[in-house]
Design an enzyme around this catalytic site. Structure first.
Site, PDB file in Angstrom:
ATOM      1  N   PHE A 126      53.386 -71.438  49.779  1.00  0.00           N
ATOM      2  CA  PHE A 126      53.321 -70.497  48.664  1.00  0.00           C
ATOM      3  C   PHE A 126      54.670 -69.799  48.567  1.00  0.00           C
ATOM      4  O   PHE A 126      55.028 -68.991  49.417  1.00  0.00           O
ATOM      5  CB  PHE A 126      52.210 -69.460  48.821  1.00  0.00           C
ATOM      6  CG  PHE A 126      52.130 -68.556  47.611  1.00  0.00           C
ATOM      7  CD1 PHE A 126      51.466 -68.982  46.473  1.00  0.00           C
ATOM      8  CD2 PHE A 126      52.747 -67.325  47.607  1.00  0.00           C
ATOM      9  CE1 PHE A 126      51.412 -68.171  45.336  1.00  0.00           C
ATOM     10  CE2 PHE A 126      52.706 -66.513  46.475  1.00  0.00           C
ATOM     11  CZ  PHE A 126      52.031 -66.934  45.343  1.00  0.00           C
ATOM     12  N   ASP A 155      61.784 -68.666  53.910  1.00  0.00           N
ATOM     13  CA  ASP A 155      61.143 -67.732  52.987  1.00  0.00           C
ATOM     14  C   ASP A 155      60.431 -66.676  53.835  1.00  0.00           C
ATOM     15  O   ASP A 155      59.316 -66.886  54.299  1.00  0.00           O
ATOM     16  CB  ASP A 155      60.162 -68.482  52.083  1.00  0.00           C
ATOM     17  CG  ASP A 155      59.443 -67.558  51.104  1.00  0.00           C
ATOM     18  OD1 ASP A 155      59.481 -66.328  51.298  1.00  0.00           O
ATOM     19  OD2 ASP A 155      58.828 -68.075  50.154  1.00  0.00           O
ATOM     20  N   LYS A 171      59.434 -58.267  48.648  1.00  0.00           N
ATOM     21  CA  LYS A 171      58.287 -57.413  48.956  1.00  0.00           C
ATOM     22  C   LYS A 171      58.690 -56.113  49.660  1.00  0.00           C
ATOM     23  O   LYS A 171      59.090 -55.167  49.011  1.00  0.00           O
ATOM     24  CB  LYS A 171      57.234 -58.190  49.732  1.00  0.00           C
ATOM     25  CG  LYS A 171      56.595 -59.307  48.895  1.00  0.00           C
ATOM     26  CD  LYS A 171      55.352 -59.858  49.524  1.00  0.00           C
ATOM     27  CE  LYS A 171      54.767 -61.020  48.720  1.00  0.00           C
ATOM     28  NZ  LYS A 171      54.290 -60.632  47.378  1.00  0.00           N
TER      29      LYS A 171
END
Length: 409
Positions: free
Chosen positions: A147, A232, A261
């Site tokens: 993801f 990531d 984030k």
């Protein structure tokens, strides 16, 4: 005759949302109005213990006082000038983040998906300009069940049919192999491979931790074959797993970090691609950009986040409290819980499907004041803000036990 409306304010807000907000999410019936630390208060005054932390965007707690103070101060000065001009916050932010990562340069962006897209562009340009791959021939090796976002390019190498279906045609240039399978990854790398793009720990897939030899072996393959290793760390990074980066657990340093984030402190969207000059130096004016990327407000918040990370306190909290969280969760195996995975304050919990879907279990927990989110069937994700206390973890676990007991009765 007077008709009395017995609906709650939350119910009225949810009804309005269903009429005017695009249905690209299926949220729990909780309407946040205020938050502080690890707690959220809804529009009717009910409090909830946040055990999701906005998918790790609120690692430092809701409205951390130092982050809020930095944002307020910057709001009084300048918030946006675009990259058409310099700002006094951009260079300090990029220097601090580069030093945190042990790299030379930073490409500031806004969202996590933007960071991934930017990392893909940089890898392809590096492959053409530095490695000598023919233009348009470069490929990137990725993992199944990844993801990395939901943009058109990213869903092109996703296994998630919900994210993909109906959004083609898809972008070519990606090769997917099983996560954790080094031999399959090595076989997928060829002379035209420019990068391997991985989550060190897969988040949306259910907090999947790879075998201990996986990332070190991938690092060696990338070095030997002249391929960029892109990590990531958008969800796993910035203290979530008990280390600054999840890669640190295995002593692996990628060529490129993708961050987001928590970098925005739960205040503004901030993301970045971080690498050495021989990688990010392939970009020249006009080849990539973002009006809001690296804006003064985002940079001021980011500087404060990096300052908080420099002390190591949040990394230590995540490690220590994570051990307690995992101990409590492991104690529920065989009592409605099939498996527990993760590191630090990040756990994927597989609940017996006979007890309900992950969405149903999440809703039952929300009714008892604990906010988590499901993924993939009956898997729950626990990722509370790193400011949570032992007592609050225990309180959440007691509510979880109540849900499991009721579900089995």
């Amino acid at each position: 005759m007077t008709v009395t409306d017995h609906t709650t304010l939350a119910e009225r807000v949810i009804a309005a949302d269903s009429r005017h907000v695009a249905h690209n999410y299926s949220p729990l019936p909780v309407v946040a109005a205020a938050a502080e630390g690890a707690w959220i208060t809804d529009v009717d005054g009910r409090r909830y213990l946040d055990c999701l932390a906005a998918y790790s965007a609120v690692n430092f707690g809701h409205r951390h006082p130092r982050i809020i103070a930095a944002a307020h101060a910057q709001l009084e000065a300048v918030t946006l000038v675009s990259r058409a001009f310099h700002s006094d916050r951009l260079a300090p932010f990029c220097q601090a983040l580069a030093e945190l990562c042990g790299k030379d340069m930073v490409l500031p962006m806004n969202t996590g998906a933007e960071a991934v897209e930017s990392g893909i562009k940089v890898a392809r340009k590096w492959g053409t300009d530095i490695k000598g791959v023919p233009a348009g021939a470069g490929n990137i090796v990725v993992a199944h069940n990844n993801f990395h976002g939901r943009t058109t390019t990213i869903i092109s190498f996703s296994d998630d049919d919900t994210a993909r279906r109906g959004f083609g045609p898809y972008t070519p240039g990606f090769r997917a192999v099983p996560f954790g399978d080094v031999d399959a990854l090595a076989a997928a790398v060829d002379d035209h491979t420019v990068a391997v793009l991985l989550e060190p720990i897969q988040g949306e897939a259910g907090i999947i931790v790879p075998p201990d030899d996986y990332l070190p072996r991938v690092r060696r393959i990338c070095t030997e074959r002249g391929v960029l290793l892109i990590a990531d760390e958008i969800q796993s990074g910035l203290a979530r797993t008990g280390r600054t980066f999840a890669c640190d657990h295995w002593g692996v340093v990628p060529d490129v970090y993708l961050l987001g984030k928590a970098l925005g402190g739960g205040v503004v969207p901030v993301s970045a691609v971080v690498a050495d000059r021989d990688v990010l130096g392939v970009l020249h004016p006009g080849e990539h950009g973002s009006t809001f990327g690296g804006n003064p407000l985002a940079a001021a918040v980011g500087i404060t986040v990096i300052d908080l990370l420099r002390t190591g306190d949040f990394q230590s909290r995540a490690a220590e409290l994570g051990s307690h969280l995992h101990m409590r969760l492991q104690g529920l195996r065989g009592r409605g819980v099939h498996a527990v995975r993760g590191k630090g304050l990040w756990a994927g919990v597989d609940v017996d499907p006979a007890l309900g879907t992950g969405k149903q279990i999440s809703a039952a927990l929300a009714e008892r004041g604990v906010l988590v989110k499901d993924t993939h069937g009956s898997t729950l994700r626990f990722a509370p803000p790193l400011v949570i206390s032992v007592d609050e973890i225990d309180w959440a676990m007691e509510r979880f036990v109540e849900v499991l007991v009721i579900s089995t009765s």
